[in-house]
Motif scaffolding. Sequence first.
Motif, PDB file in Angstrom:
ATOM      1  N   TRP A  35       0.858  -1.189   0.000  1.00  0.00           N
ATOM      2  CA  TRP A  35       0.000   0.000   0.000  1.00  0.00           C
ATOM      3  C   TRP A  35       0.898   1.244   0.000  1.00  0.00           C
ATOM      4  N   GLU A  36       1.707   1.341  -1.015  1.00  0.00           N
ATOM      5  CA  GLU A  36       2.636   2.451  -1.139  1.00  0.00           C
ATOM      6  C   GLU A  36       3.074   2.555  -2.589  1.00  0.00           C
ATOM      7  N   ALA A  37       3.641   3.704  -2.955  1.00  0.00           N
ATOM      8  CA  ALA A  37       4.122   3.915  -4.321  1.00  0.00           C
ATOM      9  C   ALA A  37       5.476   3.236  -4.477  1.00  0.00           C
ATOM     10  N   VAL A  38       5.473   2.048  -5.038  1.00  0.00           N
ATOM     11  CA  VAL A  38       6.680   1.248  -5.157  1.00  0.00           C
ATOM     12  C   VAL A  38       7.354   1.547  -6.493  1.00  0.00           C
ATOM     13  N   ALA A  39       8.646   1.834  -6.465  1.00  0.00           N
ATOM     14  CA  ALA A  39       9.402   2.111  -7.676  1.00  0.00           C
ATOM     15  C   ALA A  39       9.744   0.820  -8.408  1.00  0.00           C
ATOM     16  N   GLY A  40       9.995   0.940  -9.708  1.00  0.00           N
ATOM     17  CA  GLY A  40      10.341  -0.223 -10.498  1.00  0.00           C
ATOM     18  C   GLY A  40      11.616  -0.893 -10.030  1.00  0.00           C
ATOM     19  N   THR A  41      12.590  -0.099  -9.563  1.00  0.00           N
ATOM     20  CA  THR A  41      13.833  -0.693  -9.054  1.00  0.00           C
ATOM     21  C   THR A  41      13.590  -1.494  -7.784  1.00  0.00           C
ATOM     22  N   GLU A  42      12.640  -1.059  -6.956  1.00  0.00           N
ATOM     23  CA  GLU A  42      12.313  -1.805  -5.741  1.00  0.00           C
ATOM     24  C   GLU A  42      11.626  -3.121  -6.096  1.00  0.00           C
ATOM     25  N   ILE A  43      10.757  -3.096  -7.086  1.00  0.00           N
ATOM     26  CA  ILE A  43      10.122  -4.328  -7.548  1.00  0.00           C
ATOM     27  C   ILE A  43      11.164  -5.289  -8.103  1.00  0.00           C
ATOM     28  N   ASP A  44      12.149  -4.752  -8.809  1.00  0.00           N
ATOM     29  CA  ASP A  44      13.203  -5.585  -9.367  1.00  0.00           C
ATOM     30  C   ASP A  44      13.962  -6.314  -8.259  1.00  0.00           C
TER      31      ASP A  44
END
Length: 478
Positions: free
Chosen positions: A247-256
């Motif tokens: 429940w937060e704005a997750v960056a693409g690098t964090e998803i990676d």
Amino acid sequence: MGAGNAQQNFNVVHAPDLLVKQHMNNDSGPIQTLKPRILLLRTIRASDWSRVEFYGRLVKQLSSGTDYWSLSSLFPALSVSLPDGLFPNLQILHWHHSKNDFHYIHHFLRPTITKISLMSSSNANSSLFSTLATKCPRLLDISVSNTGHDSLEPAVSEFVCNLQCVQKISVPSLDQRALEHISRLTTLNQLILFSMPEVLMPTPLHQSSTFPALRRLTLHYPSIRPTTQFLGWCSGVPLAEFHTCFWEAVAGTEIDSFLAAISTAFLHSSLTSLSIDGDCDDLEGSDPNIHIITLQSIRRIFTFVNLTELVITSLVGFDLDNDAVAELARAWPRIVTLTLAVCFPRHEPSVTLSCLHSFAQHCPHLRVLTIALDARVAPSPNIDPRTRFVQHALTTLCVEHSPLTEPLHAARFLSGIFPKLTNVQTQREHYANDEEQEQEHGDAIRLHRLWKRVEWLLPELSAIRDEGMMLAQAPWTA
């Protein structure tokens, strides 16, 4: 209060002159409901307990404190004269009381209990956990929820450290020592947490595999960074299902980084269901491009070749084209449900209807597909049955915000490769889509109606094809 699956009315079965059940209106919502309330009609006598004890050994499950059924009004009188061992064979206890009534749980704890569900509201209730493992040594299933603002983590973590044969744990959070303890248990097969410690040791927990029996892991609304760190602890977990939601704005690098941690934490052959959901209030002031999920990131989970369910929700979208979708389809030949959802679409999709050929060719078991695609130009269906892949499992296609101009062309193409497809959904599927909504969501509603036209055409086109095949196979007569 019930014996087995039977729900007994206490005042009717045991002492009709002692208790009465009244109904009260619940005016908290637009629809009024009735709640029962139990009241004492007279003082409790010793002979009343002999009646209760006769049936008490039949009671296997006790639930109290829910919105519908509560014994709160009886606790002061009951606690004075309640006999020990009232329910000697109690196995399941659901105790959802406020802090004022929570301590009465001591009267009902039995060594026979194997499943317990608690709703604790403050640290004032935490003293229970110091003795719970001793009083209920056979606990296999423990669920604790916190309705207050106080942290129960220290008390719950200490309690969990005393569990030796537990099979399922559902708690708000655990500290590092408790996580280390349960990671060594050979009985734990399901774990549900709502948050992770912000700081964990960077070194692995053990040299060998962790959570040796864990099959289902659910993390509700944790922060992505400590969750990624926790997964870095794990090694060789034979997990079958992993579900989480950020429940937060997750960056693409964090998803990676998160997907990379998943790839190293779980056995590649065991994972069959992976769900990474997400949402946030809005993205105002944020660069949408940093939230895009790339093909490179998704490739990190290609190693889970036995996936039958995959759900990934991106805040703004995926950087995918038709060739990338072909890679996805080849990676998961056993997939049944594939969801690539988007919360706040910022760009038109690069994927076109042609990408669906890849799913028809490589995913014979796919039944539900969610993907945003550009359907403004529909490819002509290949009429040669020797070269056209036809997939007979897909029944539901969720197209999100996909642009579309001509429903007939799209429906003709879809029915040609997915003859069993009957359900086409959009992001507006469960909204009113009336005139009032059109003022704010006119474009989305227009697309929704176009795709609903596709849905309407599908069975008609399939029927025409079936009839044509029957005529082609019928013997020719002059």
